[in-house]
Design an enzyme around this catalytic site. Structure first.
Site, PDB file in Angstrom:
ATOM      1  N   THR A 175       0.863  -1.199   0.000  1.00 23.06           N
ATOM      2  CA  THR A 175       0.000   0.000   0.000  1.00 23.06           C
ATOM      3  C   THR A 175       0.895   1.244   0.000  1.00 23.06           C
ATOM      4  OG1 THR A 175      -0.236  -0.209   2.397  1.00 23.06           O
ATOM      5  CG2 THR A 175      -2.079  -0.970   1.076  1.00 23.06           C
ATOM      6  N   GLN A 203       3.079 -12.557   1.152  1.00 21.20           N
ATOM      7  CA  GLN A 203       1.727 -12.921   0.682  1.00 21.20           C
ATOM      8  C   GLN A 203       1.383 -12.124  -0.564  1.00 21.20           C
ATOM      9  OE1 GLN A 203      -1.473 -13.101   3.908  1.00 21.20           O
ATOM     10  NE2 GLN A 203       0.075 -11.859   4.900  1.00 21.20           N
ATOM     11  N   ASP A 259       2.221  -8.962  -6.171  1.00 24.17           N
ATOM     12  CA  ASP A 259       2.505  -7.845  -7.075  1.00 24.17           C
ATOM     13  C   ASP A 259       3.921  -7.848  -7.636  1.00 24.17           C
ATOM     14  OD1 ASP A 259       4.154  -6.822  -4.950  1.00 24.17           O
ATOM     15  OD2 ASP A 259       2.350  -5.966  -4.043  1.00 24.17           O
ATOM     16  N   HIS A 287       1.836 -16.766  -2.324  1.00 22.71           N
ATOM     17  CA  HIS A 287       0.581 -16.827  -3.076  1.00 22.71           C
ATOM     18  C   HIS A 287       0.778 -16.611  -4.578  1.00 22.71           C
ATOM     19  CE1 HIS A 287      -1.711 -15.787   0.872  1.00 22.71           C
ATOM     20  NE2 HIS A 287      -1.561 -17.073   0.729  1.00 22.71           N
ATOM     21  N   SER A 301      -2.234  -8.218   8.914  1.00 29.47           N
ATOM     22  CA  SER A 301      -2.975  -8.493  10.148  1.00 29.47           C
ATOM     23  C   SER A 301      -2.813  -9.958  10.548  1.00 29.47           C
ATOM     24  CB  SER A 301      -4.443  -8.131   9.974  1.00 29.47           C
ATOM     25  OG  SER A 301      -4.933  -8.757   8.806  1.00 29.47           O
TER      26      SER A 301
END
Ligand code: ZN
Length: 236
Positions: free
Chosen positions: A25, A100, A103, A118, A186
């Site tokens: 982000t 995870q 990108d 992933h 999280s």
């Protein structure tokens, strides 16, 4: 708390970073999970958990394609100081990374020790003949030109298992660590979060995240901006 965690990173024999959406982000890639409902009309109010599932790929591949194209591909995004600092420690042989994120920003930052748990959005293939397909072509059409097979990115969809190689490399990275640093997640997604169960006795577990995570065995948590934390670490 910033200082003590940074000292732990500097003094550890082998650090294994486990990262999530919060790292990217900071490069302008939104967390698709936070965009629930924004595209209610286009996606008929269906949740990301369905739109990114194996069932959706089989039953409504055009919906999965529209969702990933709109919400997950940001080819102009660049790695930030978090990717760069982790890459530096990894390439110096002092750390490993399990991410995870799909990108590809850790690879773009030059990280040679990253396990993409992933998968990676920029690694696409045809589900009919298994041929690799350039992601630029996937952005133009979801169908493979030669055989009209459905193209997909090599990412783990809901309802699919983690690739065996990624799982093995992740367990090895966790076993190698005397310090595990969880960054920008999280830590609620399994089996990713369950990887810490493979750590050696005595391996310390610390967290750098914008909100506290409910992990009982955590030694220290830095609750705040991960980018600021890694900028400070870069200056040491
Ligand atoms: Zn094909």
């Amino acid at each position: 708390m910033t200082t003590s965690i940074q000292t732990m990173i500097q003094n550890a024999e082998h650090v294994t970073f486990m990262t999530g959406a919060g790292v990217s982000t900071a490069s302008g890639i939104p967390d698709y999970r936070s965009k629930d409902g924004l595209y209610a009309d286009k996606f008929h109010g269906l949740p990301p958990e369905y739109l990114l599932s194996h069932d959706c790929l089989v039953q409504q591949p055009e919906l999965l394609y529209a969702f990933v194209k709109d919400n997950m591909y940001f080819p102009d995004a660049k790695p930030n100081v978090i990717h760069e600092q982790i890459a530096k420690l990894c390439n110096a042989g002092r750390a490993s990374l399990i991410t995870q994120n799909v990108d590809g920003l850790d690879r773009q930052a030059g990280n040679q020790q990253v396990v993409e748990f992933h998968g990676n959005l920029y690694d696409c293939y045809c589900t009919s003949d298994q041929q690799s397909v350039d992601w630029h072509d996937y952005m133009k059409s979801m169908y493979h030109d030669p055989d009209h097979g459905v193209i997909r990115p090599r990412i783990v969809l809901y309802g699919e298992g983690i690739a065996e190689k990624a799982l093995q490399q992740s367990v090895q990275a966790v076993e190698a660590a005397d310090l595990i640093v969880i960054v920008g997640t999280s830590f609620k997604v399994y089996p990713f979060a369950g990887l810490i169960n493979y750590r050696r006795p005595g391996t310390q577990l610390v967290v750098v995240n914008n909100e506290p995570i409910p992990a009982g065995s955590v030694t220290a948590q830095y609750t705040g901006d991960a980018k600021a934390f890694f900028s400070e670490l870069a200056g040491k």
